[in-house]
Design an enzyme around this catalytic site. Structure first.
Site, short mmCIF file in Angstrom:
data_model
loop_
_atom_site.label_atom_id
_atom_site.label_comp_id
_atom_site.label_asym_id
_atom_site.label_seq_id
_atom_site.Cartn_x
_atom_site.Cartn_y
_atom_site.Cartn_z
CB CYS A 147 2.97 17.94 -88.39
SG CYS A 147 3.23 18.68 -86.78
N GLY A 148 2.74 15.12 -86.34
CA GLY A 148 2.05 14.58 -85.18
C GLY A 148 1.57 15.65 -84.22
CG HIS A 149 4.34 18.09 -82.23
ND1 HIS A 149 4.23 17.16 -81.23
CD2 HIS A 149 5.68 18.24 -82.44
CE1 HIS A 149 5.43 16.76 -80.86
NE2 HIS A 149 6.33 17.40 -81.58
CB CYS A 150 -0.20 19.49 -87.13
SG CYS A 150 1.29 20.43 -87.55
#
Length: 544
Positions: free
Chosen positions: A80-83
């Site tokens: 996950c990029g946002h993670c």
């Protein structure tokens, strides 16, 4: 032995305690086998830490809940990029709170690696953050705060400590208001009243404001109050705004939240990437925009009249200044303007997206601004619709170019199946799907009854088809009736093709989702990114 003595012998053996020991191979006097004590479970190991954040699993979550009465848990996915973007901020928040000896702990769980926990806590997107209090595993609070370190820390501080400072005297009030641009003070005659709980509940989440409360009669008198009132103190515009508490209905958190949001906004806000999120979050649907060039003295002089006209419309119309000399080309394009046309005004209702313009050449003064606003709100001005001219080569490429002036003719041609992409030139998702759209057009270029087209919805407005997000895909099947089908499937060549081949339907077994969620974004907006869902369970989110 005589059979008549056998019952007597059995009775004697029973009385001597030997009967129950059995007559097996060991003999009647053999000791029973020694029972082994139950094996002791090895003590649970403490969960490991990474950058000050506990790393939890199904085996260690229960122990962590028992040992940490205030526990914020991030459910993340390695892909996950946002993670990944959140990770350093999350660690910084942990460090900030540890330095303060705050009674709160930050932890994380790898959701895909711990599917039982992801299912137990209904995790459907990443990152998801949940706040656990006093070991309560069944009712965690959803984290709704910012995604930067200080915001995370402040959200937690207001849950493990007071969300509002209690004020005892005038010096306390002065000390609080001197340090912040916006301070909210609740004046309550009884601090045990349920309205106080409502006030404190709101204070937990309004992180961009500082809160205080008091029940001191001398402070009521000092600030001219005779009843329970929430007062917003600010170092700009009117300086103060009062929200009296209705004695019969009590304090409504939604009404108070809207009041604080409305009155904490400057009467006139300059549009920028930093202010855009607040502008759109203000829930004021009508916006009046003044386009000027801030480098020109003559333009800057218009600001005084703009500010003078603003106060009567507070809460009804948001007054916004757009500097055409700054990086605001997308705003100009959205309103169909060029920088050379400044200074000028535009009015928009962001719910209907209807735009209004004053008479050409009208001066920009407090009086004309006031009159223009009142006339628009009263329905006396017709909205305008943008449309480019039809390009001479609009139908020469595999992807046909539509504008407002040729849209009806092409989209509702009863002999054609028309698939249209409504896009914005600045939209990242539109750019991402552009190759697939070109491939689709190339694939069907020899199908005489199929048209693949695109329309720049920022430069061409269709009253019958308001576009709320980008990209928006619509299918106009051949035949009478002006039928329109919204496309909600995956944005790839294979799914597009199946949709067209099935006459505008996705096969039942075909999921209408793709991995890799993006986030909602208004032009130039820096609002918090929306979250990513587990792979193969989310469709891409569109930009507004």
């Amino acid at each position: 032995m005589d059979g008549q003595f056998l019952p007597v012998l059995v009775l004697l053996l029973g009385a001597s305690g030997l009967c129950g020991q059995g007559l097996g191979p060991r003999g009647p006097l053999e000791e029973p086998p020694e029972e082994k004590p139950p094996e002791e479970k090895p003590p649970e190991e403490d969960p490991p830490e990474e950058d000050g954040v506990l790393v939890l699993s199904r085996q260690t979550l229960g122990q962590a809940l028992q040992e940490h009465p205030a526990l914020l848990v991030e459910f993340y996915a390695p892909w996950c990029g946002h993670c990944r973007a959140l990770a350093p901020e999350y660690s910084k928040a942990a460090a900030l709170l540890a330095a303060e000896s705050a009674r709160v702990t930050l932890a994380k769980v790898d959701g895909p690696a711990e599917p039982e926990l992801a299912e137990e806590f209904a995790v459907t997107e990443y990152p998801t953050l949940k706040f656990f209090r006093e070991g309560n595993r069944t009712h965690p609070e959803e984290y709704t705060g910012p995604r930067e370190a200080e915001g995370i820390a402040e959200w937690l501080r207001r849950r493990v400590g007071p969300s509002a400072r209690q004020l005892e005297d005038e010096e306390d009030v002065r000390a609080l208001t001197d340090t912040r641009d916006v301070v909210v003070v609740g004046f309550f005659q009884d601090l045990q009243d349920r309205d106080v709980a409502t006030f404190l509940g709101l204070a937990q989440d309004a992180l961009d404001m500082t809160f205080g409360l008091t029940d001191r009669p001398q402070l009521f008198q000092k600030f001219g109050l005779t009843k329970d009132t929430v007062v917003l103190f600010k170092k700009y515009d009117e300086g103060r705004a009062d929200f009296p508490v209705d004695k019969e209905l009590g304090l409504d958190q939604g009404d108070l939240s809207r009041f604080l949001l409305t009155h904490s906004m400057h009467l006139v806000t300059e549009y920028s990437s930093e202010t855009s999120s607040k502008i759109f979050e203000a829930k004021i649907l009508n916006h009046l925009l003044l386009f000027i060039n801030q480098t020109l003295d003559a333009h800057r002089e218009l600001l005084a009249g703009f500010r003078e006209a603003a106060p009567p419309f507070r809460g009804q119309v948001l007054f916004v200044v757009v500097d055409v000399g700054a990086d605001n080309d997308h705003v100009l394009q959205y309103f169909g303007l060029k920088a050379q046309e400044a200074p000028t005004l535009r009015f928009i209702n962001i719910e209907t997206t209807k735009k209004y313009a004053p008479e050409h050449g009208a001066p920009v003064t407090a009086a004309t601004i006031t009159d223009f606003c009142r006339t628009v709100l009263g329905g006396g001005v017709k909205p305008y619709h943008l449309s480019q001219e039809v390009p001479p080569d609009w139908d020469q490429r595999p992807v046909k170019t539509l504008v407002g002036k040729n849209f009806e003719q092409v989209a509702f041609d009863e002999t054609k199946n028309v698939f249209i992409k409504f896009y914005a030139p600045w939209c990242a998702h539109c750019k991402e799907m552009a190759p697939a759209w070109e491939e689709l057009a190339e694939k069907y270029r020899d199908h005489e009854d199929v048209i693949i087209a695109e329309l720049d919805a920022t430069a061409n407005e269709l009253e019958a088809f308001p576009v709320r997000g980008f990209p928006t895909l619509k299918y106009f099947p051949a035949g009478p009736g002006r039928k329109v089908i919204d496309y909600k499937g995956a944005r790839d060549l294979e799914t597009f093709s199946k949709f067209l081949d099935s006459g505008g339907e996705l096969p039942a077994e075909e999921p209408a989702e793709v991995p890799g969620a993006a986030f909602l974004e208004k032009p130039g907006n820096t609002t918090e990114p929306k979250d990513e869902k587990p792979e193969n369970t989310t469709e891409p989110r569109d930009e507004l």
